[in-house]
Design a protein around this motif. Structure first.
Motif, PDB file in Angstrom:
ATOM      1  N   LYS A 260     -20.564   2.468  38.552  1.00 39.98           N
ATOM      2  CA  LYS A 260     -19.957   4.196  39.657  1.00 39.98           C
ATOM      3  C   LYS A 260     -18.058   3.440  39.427  1.00 39.98           C
ATOM      4  N   ALA A 261     -17.179   4.470  39.280  1.00 40.07           N
ATOM      5  CA  ALA A 261     -15.643   3.529  38.804  1.00 40.07           C
ATOM      6  C   ALA A 261     -15.327   2.952  39.947  1.00 40.07           C
ATOM      7  N   SER A 262     -16.124   4.248  41.583  1.00 41.64           N
ATOM      8  CA  SER A 262     -15.285   3.605  42.702  1.00 41.64           C
ATOM      9  C   SER A 262     -16.005   2.329  42.555  1.00 41.64           C
ATOM     10  N   ASP A 263     -17.102   1.544  42.095  1.00 37.38           N
ATOM     11  CA  ASP A 263     -17.325   1.048  42.768  1.00 37.38           C
ATOM     12  C   ASP A 263     -16.836  -1.271  42.491  1.00 37.38           C
ATOM     13  N   LEU A 264     -15.527  -0.328  41.213  1.00 39.73           N
ATOM     14  CA  LEU A 264     -15.136  -1.608  40.439  1.00 39.73           C
ATOM     15  C   LEU A 264     -13.138  -1.439  40.771  1.00 39.73           C
ATOM     16  N   SER A 265     -13.096  -0.928  41.439  1.00 41.08           N
ATOM     17  CA  SER A 265     -11.666  -0.512  41.883  1.00 41.08           C
ATOM     18  C   SER A 265     -11.083   0.900  41.884  1.00 41.08           C
ATOM     19  N   GLU A 266      -9.820   0.563  42.914  1.00 42.99           N
ATOM     20  CA  GLU A 266      -9.366   1.979  43.316  1.00 42.99           C
ATOM     21  C   GLU A 266      -8.482   2.737  42.073  1.00 42.99           C
ATOM     22  N   LYS A 267      -8.777   2.480  40.542  1.00 42.42           N
ATOM     23  CA  LYS A 267      -8.206   2.997  39.697  1.00 42.42           C
ATOM     24  C   LYS A 267      -9.339   3.890  38.947  1.00 42.42           C
ATOM     25  N   ARG A 268      -7.725   5.183  38.416  1.00 39.14           N
ATOM     26  CA  ARG A 268      -8.982   6.045  37.795  1.00 39.14           C
ATOM     27  C   ARG A 268      -8.570   6.416  36.775  1.00 39.14           C
ATOM     28  N   ALA A 269      -9.561   6.983  35.867  1.00 41.72           N
ATOM     29  CA  ALA A 269      -8.789   7.444  33.875  1.00 41.72           C
ATOM     30  C   ALA A 269      -7.542   8.636  33.880  1.00 41.72           C
ATOM     31  N   ILE A 270      -7.747   9.398  35.397  1.00 39.47           N
ATOM     32  CA  ILE A 270      -6.829  10.806  36.133  1.00 39.47           C
ATOM     33  C   ILE A 270      -7.265  10.768  37.363  1.00 39.47           C
ATOM     34  N   SER A 271      -5.446  10.818  37.563  1.00 34.28           N
ATOM     35  CA  SER A 271      -5.261  10.605  38.753  1.00 34.28           C
ATOM     36  C   SER A 271      -4.217  11.261  38.874  1.00 34.28           C
ATOM     37  N   ILE A 272      -3.729  11.640  40.407  1.00 27.52           N
ATOM     38  CA  ILE A 272      -2.318  12.519  40.696  1.00 27.52           C
ATOM     39  C   ILE A 272      -1.798  11.256  41.597  1.00 27.52           C
ATOM     40  N   ASP A 273      -2.106   9.968  42.012  1.00 24.78           N
ATOM     41  CA  ASP A 273      -1.712   9.250  42.757  1.00 24.78           C
ATOM     42  C   ASP A 273       0.045   7.607  41.958  1.00 24.78           C
ATOM     43  N   SER A 274       0.561   8.892  42.688  1.00 28.61           N
ATOM     44  CA  SER A 274       2.409   8.279  41.916  1.00 28.61           C
ATOM     45  C   SER A 274       2.157   6.395  42.686  1.00 28.61           C
ATOM     46  N   THR A 275       1.124   6.419  43.759  1.00 29.43           N
ATOM     47  CA  THR A 275       1.846   4.854  44.503  1.00 29.43           C
ATOM     48  C   THR A 275       0.779   3.680  43.275  1.00 29.43           C
ATOM     49  N   SER A 276       0.196   3.895  42.554  1.00 28.31           N
ATOM     50  CA  SER A 276      -0.441   2.839  42.418  1.00 28.31           C
ATOM     51  C   SER A 276       0.280   2.330  41.121  1.00 28.31           C
ATOM     52  N   GLU A 277       1.363   4.266  40.073  1.00 20.14           N
ATOM     53  CA  GLU A 277       2.448   3.904  39.157  1.00 20.14           C
ATOM     54  C   GLU A 277       2.788   4.053  38.994  1.00 20.14           C
ATOM     55  N   GLN A 278       4.238   3.497  38.788  1.00 17.72           N
ATOM     56  CA  GLN A 278       5.599   4.413  39.168  1.00 17.72           C
ATOM     57  C   GLN A 278       6.048   5.907  38.566  1.00 17.72           C
ATOM     58  N   SER A 279       5.997   7.100  38.679  1.00 23.19           N
ATOM     59  CA  SER A 279       6.687   7.615  38.343  1.00 23.19           C
ATOM     60  C   SER A 279       7.893   7.245  37.600  1.00 23.19           C
ATOM     61  N   SER A 280       8.758   7.773  35.815  1.00 20.45           N
ATOM     62  CA  SER A 280       9.419   7.913  35.565  1.00 20.45           C
ATOM     63  C   SER A 280      10.572   8.450  36.197  1.00 20.45           C
ATOM     64  N   SER A 281      10.311  10.115  37.416  1.00 14.55           N
ATOM     65  CA  SER A 281      11.199  10.826  38.164  1.00 14.55           C
ATOM     66  C   SER A 281      10.920  10.671  39.624  1.00 14.55           C
ATOM     67  N   PRO A 282      11.420  10.692  40.335  1.00 20.06           N
ATOM     68  CA  PRO A 282      10.773  10.902  42.005  1.00 20.06           C
ATOM     69  C   PRO A 282      10.620  12.440  41.923  1.00 20.06           C
ATOM     70  N   ASP A 283      11.031  13.847  40.929  1.00 24.26           N
ATOM     71  CA  ASP A 283      10.409  14.522  41.143  1.00 24.26           C
ATOM     72  C   ASP A 283       9.200  15.055  40.498  1.00 24.26           C
ATOM     73  N   GLU A 284       8.859  13.666  39.703  1.00 26.21           N
ATOM     74  CA  GLU A 284       7.617  14.455  39.089  1.00 26.21           C
ATOM     75  C   GLU A 284       6.507  14.543  40.041  1.00 26.21           C
ATOM     76  N   ASN A 285       6.542  13.671  41.469  1.00 27.23           N
ATOM     77  CA  ASN A 285       5.676  13.916  42.483  1.00 27.23           C
ATOM     78  C   ASN A 285       6.105  14.965  43.866  1.00 27.23           C
ATOM     79  N   LEU A 286       6.678  15.882  43.146  1.00 31.42           N
ATOM     80  CA  LEU A 286       7.017  16.794  44.469  1.00 31.42           C
ATOM     81  C   LEU A 286       5.970  18.027  43.024  1.00 31.42           C
TER      82      LEU A 286
END
Length: 555
Positions: A260-286
């Motif tokens: 299970k991916a959850s047993d290895l790390s918090e990272k996911r193949a497809i995610s919407i978590d902007s905290t783990s990887e910074q977005s190109s623009s803050p407006d992406e997160n809205l």
């Protein structure tokens, strides 16, 4: 009428003009035909002040022309995590209808593009992948193949439950309701009734008539209808919950087998978590969909990464190549399906089966930061919103421009300023999104020359300045949209300078029409009908094209 009597008694027609601004001779017959003053005579006789407004007229014009539109703003899609972001999305919509329409149409074009690209993919779960990618256009979509996450998600048969489950989690619609339908019907009927009423009696409240204000706000109806037809997935809480529920079902290939991916790390193949990887623009997160202007380019790039992985896997399966090196393709009973045993392997084998360009060996070339066809879609998505903006703004300008005194005046200039600022806001924010994506795409590289490094930093600063400046102008323009209408309703423009159209005619040729009872208003009436036709036909055309485009988007 007193000015005619006084001039007739003295036979002094100085400063008097006819309906076309021509000077009046000192004869009794012509003096009695005078309908106005030159600008200089108006100032000497009436002063530079403004006519005292009446509450009855102001409130009537406001409730008939502007209030229904302000109420309709509540039907725009919101869904942000914080209320201030919802408020800002409403301000951006009012401050730049071009931006709102651009974000909407680009969202549809991106959905159609990725759907057509997946048509030739024949690999398990590809149809679910299209639905998921389209549903996540209102989120900061992040794709990673670190630790073989994405390739495992696509290839491994253990993940066959993940794709349909998350597609179902995201399969909700926020479309037509009684409240939204009633609001749109109210605004439409109120606009038509008030326009028809004003056209039936053009002479009534000529300078404070709100048909111009009603026209300049007419874009809001097709924008609201368009978003209701598209039904964007912009509820932050609901989308986040759907992604979290799906995380527990994702598996990844490891050297020790499938885990299970959850047993290895918090990272996911497809995610919407902007905290783990910074977005190109803050407006992406809205999540409000007007911010799709900032998300469309990075979303397209991420969606194409997923598409490329599916295409490579599909091509390998068509060649009957199993994932595990050295295995023989199994096809039990000759069925035209891919057996689960053909889709198992270790991390390196799974990665090689998909071979994403972003994570491929250097011999495959550097990943292009731009998705295929993105600039063409940006160009197409810009045309119709600009047409809608300037058709409604142009209709408002026509109404007041051809209202005596004919010419460019305070009222028409106010509407032109609104249209120009709305277009500038769109241009600034879209340019900012392009620059920020470009600088973000190269931010992870360490082999920069000093010149290129400085250039990237300056470009990043420029994108921020454009974003901040665009939002500031949008706030100013949204306030101005309401203020310009209220100034007209309150007769603030009812003074010698504005009524004489000094801006367009100049001081020497400006004149103020004060007697309209016997005035030939046929040109004014024709212009008002033309403005109505222009605004309504463009709005209906926008709704019609939106219906055609959204009908081709898969659900």
């Amino acid at each position: 009428m007193n000015f005619r009597i006084h001039a007739n008694q003295t036979l002094n027609a100085s400063g008097l003009v006819d309906a076309h601004g021509g000077n009046i001779t000192n004869t009794s017959s012509e003096i009695l035909q005078a309908v106005g003053f030159t600008y200089d005579a108006c100032l000497s006789q009436c002063g530079s002040g403004t006519q005292q407004p009446t509450w009855a007229n102001t409130s009537q014009q406001f409730s008939a022309w502007l209030l229904p539109y302000l109420a309709l703003i509540s039907q725009l899609p919101f869904g942000a995590r914080h209320r201030v972001d919802n408020l800002m999305s409403a301000i951006l919509t009012v401050g730049s209808p071009v931006l709102a329409g651009y974000s909407m149409i680009l969202t549809i074009l991106n959905a159609r593009w990725i759907s057509r690209q997946f048509d030739n993919v024949s690999f398990p779960n590809s149809k679910y992948a299209v639905r998921i990618l389209i549903s996540l256009q209102q989120t900061p979509l992040k794709i990673t193949n670190e630790d073989s996450l994405l390739s495992s998600l696509i290839v491994l048969p253990e993940n066959d439950d993940w794709w349909p489950k998350i597609a179902d989690f995201l399969d909700y619609t926020l479309t037509w309701s009684i409240a939204s339908a009633t609001s749109i019907a109210w605004v439409t009927v109120a606009y038509l009734l008030t326009v028809i009423g004003s056209l039936m009696d053009v002479n009534a409240n000529l300078n404070s008539n709100g048909q111009g204000a009603g026209s300049v706000w007419l874009w809001l109806i097709p924008i609201v209808i368009g978003w209701l037809q598209l039904s964007p997935k912009c509820d932050y809480v609901r989308i986040t919950r759907a992604m979290e529920n799906a995380d527990a079902m994702a598996f990844v290939a490891t050297q020790h087998g499938v885990m299970k991916a959850s047993d290895l790390s918090e990272k996911r193949a497809i995610s919407i978590d902007s905290t783990s990887e910074q977005s190109s623009s803050p407006d992406e997160n809205l999540t409000p969909p007007i911010y799709n202007y900032a998300r469309a380019i990075p979303w397209s790039r991420s969606a194409e990464d997923v598409l490329n992985a599916f295409q490579m896997a599909s091509n390998n399966s068509r060649m009957h190549r199993p994932v595990r090196v050295g295995d023989i393709w199994k096809n039990t009973g000759g069925r035209n399906i891919i057996e689960p045993s053909n889709r198992s392997g270790n991390p390196s084998e799974v990665n090689a089966y998909c071979r994403l360009p972003r994570y491929a060996a250097p011999r495959y070339g550097v990943r292009n930061p731009w998705a295929s066809g993105i600039f063409f879609r940006i160009f197409v998505a810009s045309l119709l919103p600009i047409a809608l903006q300037w058709a409604t703004t142009g209709a408002a300008v026509l109404v007041v421009y051809f209202t005596p005194t004919v010419g460019l005046g305070c009222r028409s200039l106010g509407y032109i300023i609104y249209g120009v600022l709305a277009t500038i806001v769109w241009a600034m924010l879209v340019t900012s999104s392009i620059i920020s994506h470009y600088t973000y795409s190269y931010s992870g590289r360490s082999s920069w020359s000093p010149f290129f490094s400085i250039t990237m930093r300056l470009a990043n600063v420029l994108s921020k300045l454009l974003r901040w400046g665009g939002k500031f102008l949008a706030i100013i323009n949204a306030i101005w949209a309401v203020t310009a209408s209220m100034l007209q309703f309150a007769d603030v423009y009812n003074n010698c300078y504005c009524n004489s159209s000094v801006l367009g005619r100049g001081v020497q040729h400006a004149y103020d029409i004060v007697v309209t009872d016997s005035l030939d208003l046929s040109i004014t009436e024709t212009a008002w009908w033309g403005a109505l036709a222009l605004a309504c036909s463009t709005s209906l055309g926008f709704v019609f094209l939106m219906s055609l485009l959204t009908d081709l988007v898969p659900t």
